[in-house]
Scaffold this motif. Structure first.
Motif, short mmCIF file in Angstrom:
data_model
loop_
_atom_site.label_atom_id
_atom_site.label_comp_id
_atom_site.label_asym_id
_atom_site.label_seq_id
_atom_site.Cartn_x
_atom_site.Cartn_y
_atom_site.Cartn_z
N SER A 43 -29.66 -30.06 -13.42
CA SER A 43 -30.07 -30.62 -14.46
C SER A 43 -31.23 -31.71 -14.58
O SER A 43 -32.41 -31.70 -15.40
N ILE A 44 -31.71 -32.40 -13.60
CA ILE A 44 -32.34 -33.26 -12.96
C ILE A 44 -33.90 -32.11 -12.71
O ILE A 44 -34.93 -32.85 -13.44
N THR A 45 -33.83 -31.67 -12.47
CA THR A 45 -35.05 -30.67 -12.42
C THR A 45 -35.62 -29.49 -13.27
O THR A 45 -37.06 -30.05 -13.66
N GLU A 46 -34.48 -29.49 -14.18
CA GLU A 46 -35.07 -28.09 -15.38
C GLU A 46 -35.45 -29.63 -16.28
O GLU A 46 -36.89 -29.07 -16.94
N LYS A 47 -35.65 -30.44 -15.72
CA LYS A 47 -35.69 -31.38 -17.00
C LYS A 47 -37.31 -31.96 -16.76
O LYS A 47 -38.02 -32.26 -17.25
N MET A 48 -36.95 -32.48 -14.98
CA MET A 48 -39.05 -32.67 -15.13
C MET A 48 -39.89 -31.37 -15.13
O MET A 48 -40.58 -31.67 -15.76
N ILE A 49 -39.34 -30.65 -15.01
CA ILE A 49 -40.37 -29.42 -15.87
C ILE A 49 -40.23 -28.67 -16.79
O ILE A 49 -41.51 -28.90 -17.05
N THR A 50 -39.45 -29.42 -18.01
CA THR A 50 -39.91 -29.31 -19.11
C THR A 50 -40.74 -30.25 -19.49
O THR A 50 -41.58 -30.40 -20.37
N LEU A 51 -40.47 -31.79 -18.89
CA LEU A 51 -41.32 -32.91 -19.07
C LEU A 51 -43.29 -32.00 -18.39
O LEU A 51 -43.96 -32.69 -19.58
N GLY A 52 -43.02 -31.23 -17.69
CA GLY A 52 -44.42 -30.91 -17.16
C GLY A 52 -45.51 -30.01 -17.81
O GLY A 52 -46.30 -29.66 -17.93
N LYS A 53 -44.28 -30.02 -19.32
CA LYS A 53 -45.15 -28.47 -19.57
C LYS A 53 -46.25 -28.79 -20.49
O LYS A 53 -46.82 -28.03 -20.99
N ASP A 54 -45.86 -30.26 -21.22
CA ASP A 54 -46.49 -31.16 -22.21
C ASP A 54 -47.89 -32.05 -21.24
O ASP A 54 -47.32 -32.96 -21.04
#
Length: 120
Positions: A43-54
């Motif tokens: 869950s935390i990793t997916e949030k970090m990857i989503t954060l990295g999209k922008d």
């Protein structure tokens, strides 16, 4: 709901452990750990990857506040997140490996999936 598992540790130890595991997963692409830890790390990793999209300064600072290595943050924003630009989640996969020999804890392999594999 993610973030509710205590994992048998006090909050400071748990947060430090999860930060280290997320950093290691983003750095190497896969880790082997217990199933409950893998679910939290996912869950935390997916949030970090989503954060990295922008790719904004605020998002870089938020990622740097959680990820422990600066080169992993730059890798997240330059190579990992753009790879998943067309996806809306599901960046990681958890594979069950069976019980650990010493204490029979359920082991799992968590890894970043290939973006090409998911879109097919």
């Amino acid at each position: 709901m993610p973030g509710n598992r205590k994992l048998g540790r006090k909050s400071q130890h748990r947060n430090a452990m999860l930060r280290g595991m997320v950093t290691y997963l983003l750095e190497n692409g896969s880790i082997e750990t217990t199933l409950t830890r893998a679910k939290e790390v996912r869950s935390i990793t997916e949030k970090m990857i989503t954060l990295g999209k922008d790719n904004t300064l605020a998002n870089r600072r938020n990622a740097m506040a959680y990820i422990t290595k600066e080169d992993v943050v730059s890798k997240l924003f330059s190579t990992i997140s753009p790879k998943y630009a067309s996806m809306n989640g599901g960046y990681t996969a958890i594979y069950k490996l069976g019980p650990r020999r010493g204490d029979a804890a359920e082991m799992a392999l968590i890894k970043l999936i290939d973006a090409d594999e998911k879109t097919k």
